[in-house]
Design a protein around this motif. Structure first.
Motif, PDB file in Angstrom:
ATOM      1  N   LEU A  82      39.728  75.989  13.166  1.00  0.00           N
ATOM      2  CA  LEU A  82      40.299  77.168  12.532  1.00  0.00           C
ATOM      3  C   LEU A  82      41.700  77.414  13.059  1.00  0.00           C
ATOM      4  O   LEU A  82      41.984  77.167  14.223  1.00  0.00           O
ATOM      5  CB  LEU A  82      39.446  78.403  12.821  1.00  0.00           C
ATOM      6  N   ARG A  83      42.559  77.919  12.193  1.00  0.00           N
ATOM      7  CA  ARG A  83      43.882  78.371  12.598  1.00  0.00           C
ATOM      8  C   ARG A  83      43.847  79.895  12.616  1.00  0.00           C
ATOM      9  O   ARG A  83      42.871  80.502  12.169  1.00  0.00           O
ATOM     10  CB  ARG A  83      44.938  77.863  11.621  1.00  0.00           C
ATOM     11  N   GLY A  84      44.871  80.517  13.111  1.00  0.00           N
ATOM     12  CA  GLY A  84      44.940  81.971  13.077  1.00  0.00           C
ATOM     13  C   GLY A  84      44.974  82.457  11.641  1.00  0.00           C
ATOM     14  O   GLY A  84      45.740  81.944  10.834  1.00  0.00           O
ATOM     15  N   GLY A  85      44.126  83.408  11.329  1.00  0.00           N
ATOM     16  CA  GLY A  85      44.075  83.936   9.967  1.00  0.00           C
ATOM     17  C   GLY A  85      42.902  84.877   9.797  1.00  0.00           C
ATOM     18  O   GLY A  85      42.252  85.274  10.763  1.00  0.00           O
ATOM     19  N   VAL A  86      42.610  85.216   8.558  1.00  0.00           N
ATOM     20  CA  VAL A  86      41.588  86.205   8.248  1.00  0.00           C
ATOM     21  C   VAL A  86      40.352  85.541   7.657  1.00  0.00           C
ATOM     22  O   VAL A  86      40.458  84.728   6.740  1.00  0.00           O
ATOM     23  CB  VAL A  86      42.133  87.272   7.272  1.00  0.00           C
ATOM     24  N   ILE A  87      39.205  85.921   8.197  1.00  0.00           N
ATOM     25  CA  ILE A  87      37.915  85.532   7.619  1.00  0.00           C
ATOM     26  C   ILE A  87      37.531  86.643   6.653  1.00  0.00           C
ATOM     27  O   ILE A  87      37.508  87.817   7.021  1.00  0.00           O
ATOM     28  CB  ILE A  87      36.837  85.376   8.704  1.00  0.00           C
ATOM     29  N   ARG A  88      37.256  86.257   5.406  1.00  0.00           N
ATOM     30  CA  ARG A  88      36.825  87.230   4.395  1.00  0.00           C
ATOM     31  C   ARG A  88      35.350  87.036   4.113  1.00  0.00           C
ATOM     32  O   ARG A  88      34.928  85.954   3.732  1.00  0.00           O
ATOM     33  CB  ARG A  88      37.637  87.051   3.111  1.00  0.00           C
TER      34      ARG A  88
ATOM     35  N   ARG B 249      32.721  91.144  -3.918  1.00  0.00           N
ATOM     36  CA  ARG B 249      33.975  91.697  -3.399  1.00  0.00           C
ATOM     37  C   ARG B 249      34.059  91.467  -1.892  1.00  0.00           C
ATOM     38  O   ARG B 249      33.064  91.187  -1.249  1.00  0.00           O
ATOM     39  CB  ARG B 249      34.083  93.185  -3.707  1.00  0.00           C
ATOM     40  N   ASP B 250      35.268  91.607  -1.349  1.00  0.00           N
ATOM     41  CA  ASP B 250      35.448  91.478   0.101  1.00  0.00           C
ATOM     42  C   ASP B 250      34.762  92.655   0.783  1.00  0.00           C
ATOM     43  O   ASP B 250      35.170  93.801   0.604  1.00  0.00           O
ATOM     44  CB  ASP B 250      36.931  91.466   0.480  1.00  0.00           C
ATOM     45  N   ALA B 251      33.717  92.362   1.548  1.00  0.00           N
ATOM     46  CA  ALA B 251      32.981  93.413   2.252  1.00  0.00           C
ATOM     47  C   ALA B 251      33.532  93.631   3.651  1.00  0.00           C
ATOM     48  O   ALA B 251      33.411  94.719   4.207  1.00  0.00           O
ATOM     49  CB  ALA B 251      31.499  93.042   2.326  1.00  0.00           C
ATOM     50  N   GLU B 252      34.134  92.591   4.195  1.00  0.00           N
ATOM     51  CA  GLU B 252      34.646  92.684   5.566  1.00  0.00           C
ATOM     52  C   GLU B 252      35.750  91.658   5.739  1.00  0.00           C
ATOM     53  O   GLU B 252      35.703  90.566   5.174  1.00  0.00           O
ATOM     54  CB  GLU B 252      33.506  92.414   6.546  1.00  0.00           C
ATOM     55  N   ARG B 253      36.745  92.019   6.567  1.00  0.00           N
ATOM     56  CA  ARG B 253      37.852  91.116   6.875  1.00  0.00           C
ATOM     57  C   ARG B 253      38.073  91.149   8.377  1.00  0.00           C
ATOM     58  O   ARG B 253      38.247  92.225   8.953  1.00  0.00           O
ATOM     59  CB  ARG B 253      39.117  91.530   6.123  1.00  0.00           C
TER      60      ARG B 253
ATOM     61  N   ALA C 246      38.576  87.486  18.012  1.00  0.00           N
ATOM     62  CA  ALA C 246      38.296  88.048  16.686  1.00  0.00           C
ATOM     63  C   ALA C 246      38.412  89.567  16.729  1.00  0.00           C
ATOM     64  O   ALA C 246      37.944  90.203  17.670  1.00  0.00           O
ATOM     65  CB  ALA C 246      36.906  87.638  16.226  1.00  0.00           C
ATOM     66  N   THR C 247      39.052  90.120  15.689  1.00  0.00           N
ATOM     67  CA  THR C 247      39.273  91.564  15.593  1.00  0.00           C
ATOM     68  C   THR C 247      39.167  91.976  14.130  1.00  0.00           C
ATOM     69  O   THR C 247      39.763  91.312  13.269  1.00  0.00           O
ATOM     70  CB  THR C 247      40.692  91.932  16.096  1.00  0.00           C
ATOM     71  N   PRO C 248      38.460  93.052  13.829  1.00  0.00           N
ATOM     72  CA  PRO C 248      38.487  93.558  12.445  1.00  0.00           C
ATOM     73  C   PRO C 248      39.931  93.851  12.039  1.00  0.00           C
ATOM     74  O   PRO C 248      40.705  94.410  12.823  1.00  0.00           O
ATOM     75  CB  PRO C 248      37.648  94.834  12.510  1.00  0.00           C
ATOM     76  N   VAL C 249      40.308  93.471  10.823  1.00  0.00           N
ATOM     77  CA  VAL C 249      41.681  93.642  10.361  1.00  0.00           C
ATOM     78  C   VAL C 249      42.114  95.102  10.451  1.00  0.00           C
ATOM     79  O   VAL C 249      43.258  95.393  10.807  1.00  0.00           O
ATOM     80  CB  VAL C 249      41.842  93.096   8.922  1.00  0.00           C
ATOM     81  N   ALA C 250      41.212  96.023  10.171  1.00  0.00           N
ATOM     82  CA  ALA C 250      41.552  97.452  10.219  1.00  0.00           C
ATOM     83  C   ALA C 250      41.956  97.913  11.613  1.00  0.00           C
ATOM     84  O   ALA C 250      42.639  98.932  11.757  1.00  0.00           O
ATOM     85  CB  ALA C 250      40.370  98.283   9.724  1.00  0.00           C
ATOM     86  N   GLU C 251      41.570  97.170  12.646  1.00  0.00           N
ATOM     87  CA  GLU C 251      41.884  97.552  14.023  1.00  0.00           C
ATOM     88  C   GLU C 251      43.139  96.867  14.565  1.00  0.00           C
ATOM     89  O   GLU C 251      43.521  97.104  15.708  1.00  0.00           O
ATOM     90  CB  GLU C 251      40.699  97.240  14.940  1.00  0.00           C
ATOM     91  N   LEU C 252      43.784  96.024  13.773  1.00  0.00           N
ATOM     92  CA  LEU C 252      44.986  95.336  14.238  1.00  0.00           C
ATOM     93  C   LEU C 252      46.155  96.307  14.334  1.00  0.00           C
ATOM     94  O   LEU C 252      46.314  97.198  13.508  1.00  0.00           O
ATOM     95  CB  LEU C 252      45.352  94.187  13.291  1.00  0.00           C
TER      96      LEU C 252
END
Length: 136
Positions: A45-51, A57-61, A83-89
């Motif tokens: 994996l590279r740095g990025g978002v897991i959907r 629909r996207d339930a979590e990022r 790993a960090t939830p996108v909303a917490e970045l």
């Protein structure tokens, strides 16, 4: 719709373990969608978002800074470096970490190719973190 087990593990803890319809992971070669029955493989994996996709629909990022994913027909296990939830970045934190990664890369210019590659991977992951924070 058919589902499979998704587990996301970071060095600190198990972040996610549940049945999902689909997951899109930031594989080193590009975005990779996984559905139930996928062929077995192990991918970097590279740095990025897991959907995580549920109900179409996207339930979590979740942002990952790298790691590996093991894919089987009925399970995906992600071993993330971080790993960090996108909303917490935080944009400010991402910018600070980019500055650190740039300094690390500049310091590695006379080092071995492996260390330069690792420093560049970290820098790219932190830039992906900033992009994810800005998009959130």
């Amino acid at each position: 719709m058919a589902t499979f087990q998704l587990e996301l593990v970071s060095p600190e803890k198990l972040l996610l373990s549940r049945q999902v319809e689909m997951v899109v992971i930031p594989a080193a070669e590009g975005e990779m969608g996984v559905l139930p029955g996928h062929a077995p493989m192990i991918v970097a994996l590279r740095g990025g978002v897991i959907r995580v996709v549920e109900g179409g629909r996207d339930a979590e990022r979740l942002f990952v800074a790298g790691g590996f994913a093991e894919v089987t027909p009925d399970r995906v296990t992600v071993l993330a470096d971080e790993a960090t939830p996108v909303a917490e970045l935080s944009k400010a934190e991402a910018e600070r970490r980019i500055a650190e990664a740039e300094a690390g890369y500049n310091a590695a210019t006379m080092d071995t190719p492996e260390r330069r590659d690792a420093a560049m991977a970290k820098l790219l992951a932190m830039r992906a973190m900033l992009a994810s924070a800005e998009a959130a």
